[in-house]
Design a protein around this motif. Sequence first.
Motif, PDB file in Angstrom:
ATOM      1  N   ASP A 605       0.826  -1.214   0.000  1.00 50.25           N
ATOM      2  CA  ASP A 605       0.000   0.000   0.000  1.00 50.25           C
ATOM      3  C   ASP A 605       0.855   1.257   0.000  1.00 50.25           C
ATOM      4  N   ALA A 606       2.033   1.170   0.644  1.00 50.35           N
ATOM      5  CA  ALA A 606       2.851   2.379   0.788  1.00 50.35           C
ATOM      6  C   ALA A 606       4.326   2.039   0.622  1.00 50.35           C
ATOM      7  N   LEU A 607       5.075   3.014   0.102  1.00 47.72           N
ATOM      8  CA  LEU A 607       6.528   2.920  -0.004  1.00 47.72           C
ATOM      9  C   LEU A 607       7.133   3.960   0.927  1.00 47.72           C
ATOM     10  N   LYS A 608       8.104   3.539   1.741  1.00 47.64           N
ATOM     11  CA  LYS A 608       8.785   4.479   2.630  1.00 47.64           C
ATOM     12  C   LYS A 608      10.194   4.701   2.100  1.00 47.64           C
ATOM     13  N   ILE A 609      10.443   5.937   1.653  1.00 48.18           N
ATOM     14  CA  ILE A 609      11.768   6.261   1.126  1.00 48.18           C
ATOM     15  C   ILE A 609      12.765   6.256   2.283  1.00 48.18           C
ATOM     16  N   ASP A 610      13.872   5.536   2.111  1.00 45.38           N
ATOM     17  CA  ASP A 610      14.855   5.419   3.184  1.00 45.38           C
ATOM     18  C   ASP A 610      15.409   6.788   3.560  1.00 45.38           C
ATOM     19  N   ARG A 611      15.612   6.988   4.882  1.00 41.12           N
ATOM     20  CA  ARG A 611      16.056   8.276   5.411  1.00 41.12           C
ATOM     21  C   ARG A 611      17.413   8.710   4.852  1.00 41.12           C
ATOM     22  N   SER A 612      18.230   7.763   4.430  1.00 45.78           N
ATOM     23  CA  SER A 612      19.559   8.124   3.923  1.00 45.78           C
ATOM     24  C   SER A 612      19.449   8.993   2.671  1.00 45.78           C
ATOM     25  N   PHE A 613      18.452   8.733   1.824  1.00 43.64           N
ATOM     26  CA  PHE A 613      18.264   9.560   0.627  1.00 43.64           C
ATOM     27  C   PHE A 613      17.768  10.961   0.988  1.00 43.64           C
ATOM     28  N   ILE A 614      16.878  11.040   1.978  1.00 44.01           N
ATOM     29  CA  ILE A 614      16.315  12.340   2.376  1.00 44.01           C
ATOM     30  C   ILE A 614      17.399  13.209   3.001  1.00 44.01           C
ATOM     31  N   GLN A 615      18.184  12.603   3.881  1.00 48.99           N
ATOM     32  CA  GLN A 615      19.207  13.379   4.584  1.00 48.99           C
ATOM     33  C   GLN A 615      20.314  13.856   3.642  1.00 48.99           C
ATOM     34  N   ASP A 616      20.482  13.198   2.488  1.00 45.87           N
ATOM     35  CA  ASP A 616      21.549  13.578   1.558  1.00 45.87           C
ATOM     36  C   ASP A 616      21.025  14.349   0.350  1.00 45.87           C
ATOM     37  N   LEU A 617      19.779  14.826   0.459  1.00 50.51           N
ATOM     38  CA  LEU A 617      19.205  15.551  -0.677  1.00 50.51           C
ATOM     39  C   LEU A 617      20.066  16.744  -1.081  1.00 50.51           C
ATOM     40  N   PHE A 618      20.636  17.419  -0.113  1.00 50.59           N
ATOM     41  CA  PHE A 618      21.420  18.610  -0.417  1.00 50.59           C
ATOM     42  C   PHE A 618      22.850  18.466   0.106  1.00 50.59           C
ATOM     43  N   GLY A 619      23.310  17.218   0.112  1.00 48.53           N
ATOM     44  CA  GLY A 619      24.664  16.940   0.581  1.00 48.53           C
ATOM     45  C   GLY A 619      25.615  16.754  -0.575  1.00 48.53           C
ATOM     46  N   ASN A 620      26.684  15.970  -0.314  1.00 54.36           N
ATOM     47  CA  ASN A 620      27.738  15.770  -1.315  1.00 54.36           C
ATOM     48  C   ASN A 620      27.232  15.066  -2.564  1.00 54.36           C
ATOM     49  N   THR A 621      26.285  14.165  -2.377  1.00 55.55           N
ATOM     50  CA  THR A 621      25.744  13.429  -3.536  1.00 55.55           C
ATOM     51  C   THR A 621      24.283  13.785  -3.726  1.00 55.55           C
ATOM     52  N   GLY A 622      23.975  15.045  -3.454  1.00 55.18           N
ATOM     53  CA  GLY A 622      22.591  15.488  -3.497  1.00 55.18           C
ATOM     54  C   GLY A 622      21.893  15.234  -4.808  1.00 55.18           C
ATOM     55  N   ASN A 623      22.590  15.454  -5.929  1.00 53.59           N
ATOM     56  CA  ASN A 623      21.948  15.256  -7.228  1.00 53.59           C
ATOM     57  C   ASN A 623      21.484  13.817  -7.408  1.00 53.59           C
ATOM     58  N   ASP A 624      22.358  12.889  -7.008  1.00 59.69           N
ATOM     59  CA  ASP A 624      21.996  11.477  -7.130  1.00 59.69           C
ATOM     60  C   ASP A 624      20.817  11.150  -6.234  1.00 59.69           C
ATOM     61  N   SER A 625      20.885  11.619  -4.969  1.00 56.18           N
ATOM     62  CA  SER A 625      19.809  11.330  -4.027  1.00 56.18           C
ATOM     63  C   SER A 625      18.502  11.961  -4.486  1.00 56.18           C
ATOM     64  N   ALA A 626      18.591  13.192  -5.005  1.00 57.84           N
ATOM     65  CA  ALA A 626      17.385  13.867  -5.480  1.00 57.84           C
ATOM     66  C   ALA A 626      16.760  13.101  -6.631  1.00 57.84           C
ATOM     67  N   ALA A 627      17.579  12.595  -7.522  1.00 60.23           N
ATOM     68  CA  ALA A 627      17.067  11.833  -8.659  1.00 60.23           C
ATOM     69  C   ALA A 627      16.387  10.558  -8.187  1.00 60.23           C
ATOM     70  N   ILE A 628      16.999   9.902  -7.197  1.00 64.43           N
ATOM     71  CA  ILE A 628      16.425   8.651  -6.677  1.00 64.43           C
ATOM     72  C   ILE A 628      15.098   8.935  -5.992  1.00 64.43           C
ATOM     73  N   VAL A 629      15.066   9.982  -5.134  1.00 59.32           N
ATOM     74  CA  VAL A 629      13.830  10.319  -4.426  1.00 59.32           C
ATOM     75  C   VAL A 629      12.730  10.670  -5.409  1.00 59.32           C
ATOM     76  N   SER A 630      13.061  11.454  -6.404  1.00 60.82           N
ATOM     77  CA  SER A 630      12.078  11.851  -7.409  1.00 60.82           C
ATOM     78  C   SER A 630      11.539  10.639  -8.159  1.00 60.82           C
ATOM     79  N   ALA A 631      12.459   9.711  -8.467  1.00 64.68           N
ATOM     80  CA  ALA A 631      12.050   8.517  -9.210  1.00 64.68           C
ATOM     81  C   ALA A 631      11.131   7.645  -8.373  1.00 64.68           C
ATOM     82  N   ILE A 632      11.443   7.519  -7.077  1.00 59.96           N
ATOM     83  CA  ILE A 632      10.607   6.685  -6.204  1.00 59.96           C
ATOM     84  C   ILE A 632       9.212   7.286  -6.073  1.00 59.96           C
ATOM     85  N   ILE A 633       9.145   8.628  -5.941  1.00 57.90           N
ATOM     86  CA  ILE A 633       7.831   9.274  -5.820  1.00 57.90           C
ATOM     87  C   ILE A 633       7.008   9.036  -7.083  1.00 57.90           C
TER      88      ILE A 633
END
Length: 690
Positions: A605-633
Amino acid sequence: MPALPSRDANMAAKVLDLAGLGTVVVSALDDRIVADKRAASLLGTRRKLSGRALLRLVSPALAPVLIRAIRQALTGAPVTIAVSGKAANGTVLHVDAGLSLSMQDGAPALFITLIDRTEEREDIAHLNRTVEHLWYTVELNPQLPWVADNEHGVTRVTERYLQMVGLEEEQALGFLGWMNVLHPEDLPRMQATVGAAMLAGGPHDVRCRFKVADGSYRWMRSRAFPRHDDEGNIVRWYGYTEDIHELVLNEIETRWAAEHDPLTGLPNRALFNHRLDELTSRAAEGLGRLGLVMLDLDHFKDVNDILGHHAGDRLLTEFAKVLRETITCEATVARLGGDEFAILLPNIESSEAIEALIEDLFTNLKRPLRLNGREFDCRASAGSAIFPIHATNASELFKHADIALYEAKNAGRGRYMSFEPAMRSKMQRRVAMINIGREAVENKRLLPYYQPQISMQTGEVMGFEALLRRRDRSGQICLPGTIAEAFNDFEVAEAIGINMLDMVIADMIDWRSRGLDWGKVSINASAAEFRNRDFIHRLIDHTDRAGIPRERLIIEVTEGVFVGRSAPMASDMITELKQAGFGISLDDFGTGYASLTHLREIPVDALKIDRSFIQDLFGNTGNDSAAIVSAIIKLGQGLGKTVVAEGIETERQAEFLREHGCSAGQGYLFGRPAPKSAIDELLAGKRKIA
């Protein structure tokens, strides 16, 4: 022959009477026969009788014998005959009769001297019967007697013994006769036993194998007992040999069955423990090192659950076969139970030697097996320890090898590890965590904390995730990481899950009684709980008895549920839970190597995006994490799933998630996990989201 004077005749008669002899005189002058008192008593007749009457006193068969004896005596040659017959009272008499010719009153007369041999003959007959009984006892007894002395060795054996071993008598006698039939392997034991008995002057009892006439060997029992003279010296040895072949074979079979695994034929745990103690003691005496390898089949339960126990037995049998073929050095290979095996390696040199052996084993295990028409990889994990390098006793050696095996399985299975001291510390921490978890359940030190889940579009509370907390003995609240290993222990993990469910349901009942709307509550289910179908029944029973709609309870599962022993049942159980009306949420989505596969195979029923991607949205690998989060949504939206982002701590992160259409959020930005009392105030509107 001169006649005896009357006086001398009377004297002779008295002497004969005193000697127990009776006399009968047959006169040649007339047909008169005179018997003295004793003879008449023996013959059972009057003292004077005729010749015909004498013949009538004996049986018809003895009459010719008596007549021949009389004729021989009349020639002057004395003769003695034995006469048997019945007395007048019916008793049987045995009499010796001596016949001789003499002169009486100037005329020849036949003197018959009678002596009663009845008692003597009966004694002899009894003795003969006794001897016959003893003979039959010896001949029919399975024990084969023999006689020996210290000077000549064995001096007598029975004919049956000679027939059994196929020897001539001269080959069987003497000091070396038994060496002709004894099994060479039993010779030292027999020599030691006999020598000790001769020195001690006592009996001996030994089991050994004798070569019999057909060339085969049979187990025998040889016993001997000494006979001493008055001075205590041994004058004779009396012994016997007994065939106990069937008894020994039965004992061997019974002992083998008691010490071996019936499925694989390998030594079982009992024999393994005995040899472990024995070999450890030898190594402790400076007789080399002892290596111990513990092995587990990887994913063995999967085979049992998917292909059936018959296939599981086949797998165990094939694994045992590979073990026997690979371990060609001196070793004890044992099955301890289930899919647990062990190898004892005496005189092992180093961990490298064990590692080389295990590499050969793993190479041989790479050949796939066909079970029920399917190919299956038979893989194993192994751990080892060496005495006295890694342990000071047998128990410690076993424990440390088992610890190394546990570390090998945790490292990804299909691996080998040698024990290191750091492993023991790690295992002690693991055991401590399990014990703390067990104690927390028993003493009711567990409690649920609740973290709000917020609608990213409206900011409203949609529900809560129930998170485990533990109150230690000082009253301090501890995170679940302090008992992390307890969730890998089936018994403790299940007990924690039951305790947690009880408390969450009780809180939901209380909120309902107050008229508070809590939305939905998510609870985390461990992999251990998916190893028992009682988990489904427990959820249904608790919610239904409480009158809580099933859809108000969300079951959160991680990819750990689909790995290891719980994997075969996990998908089916999740499907059943969904069909029963419970919500299903896939936690830590995006971190697992097969997350998309699980999303396709289970009703989520639901997908929970792992906190590691959220916490790194604007970090060193932010672009990658943002792409992954966007794709999961987008994936969740396309599949019609609720997407929950956890670990949101900043408004910037929240804004990014809103812009991309994330359904719900959870994290410190909206509220930290809190006890029920704080949630009561929140639901009652007396407290705002922090």
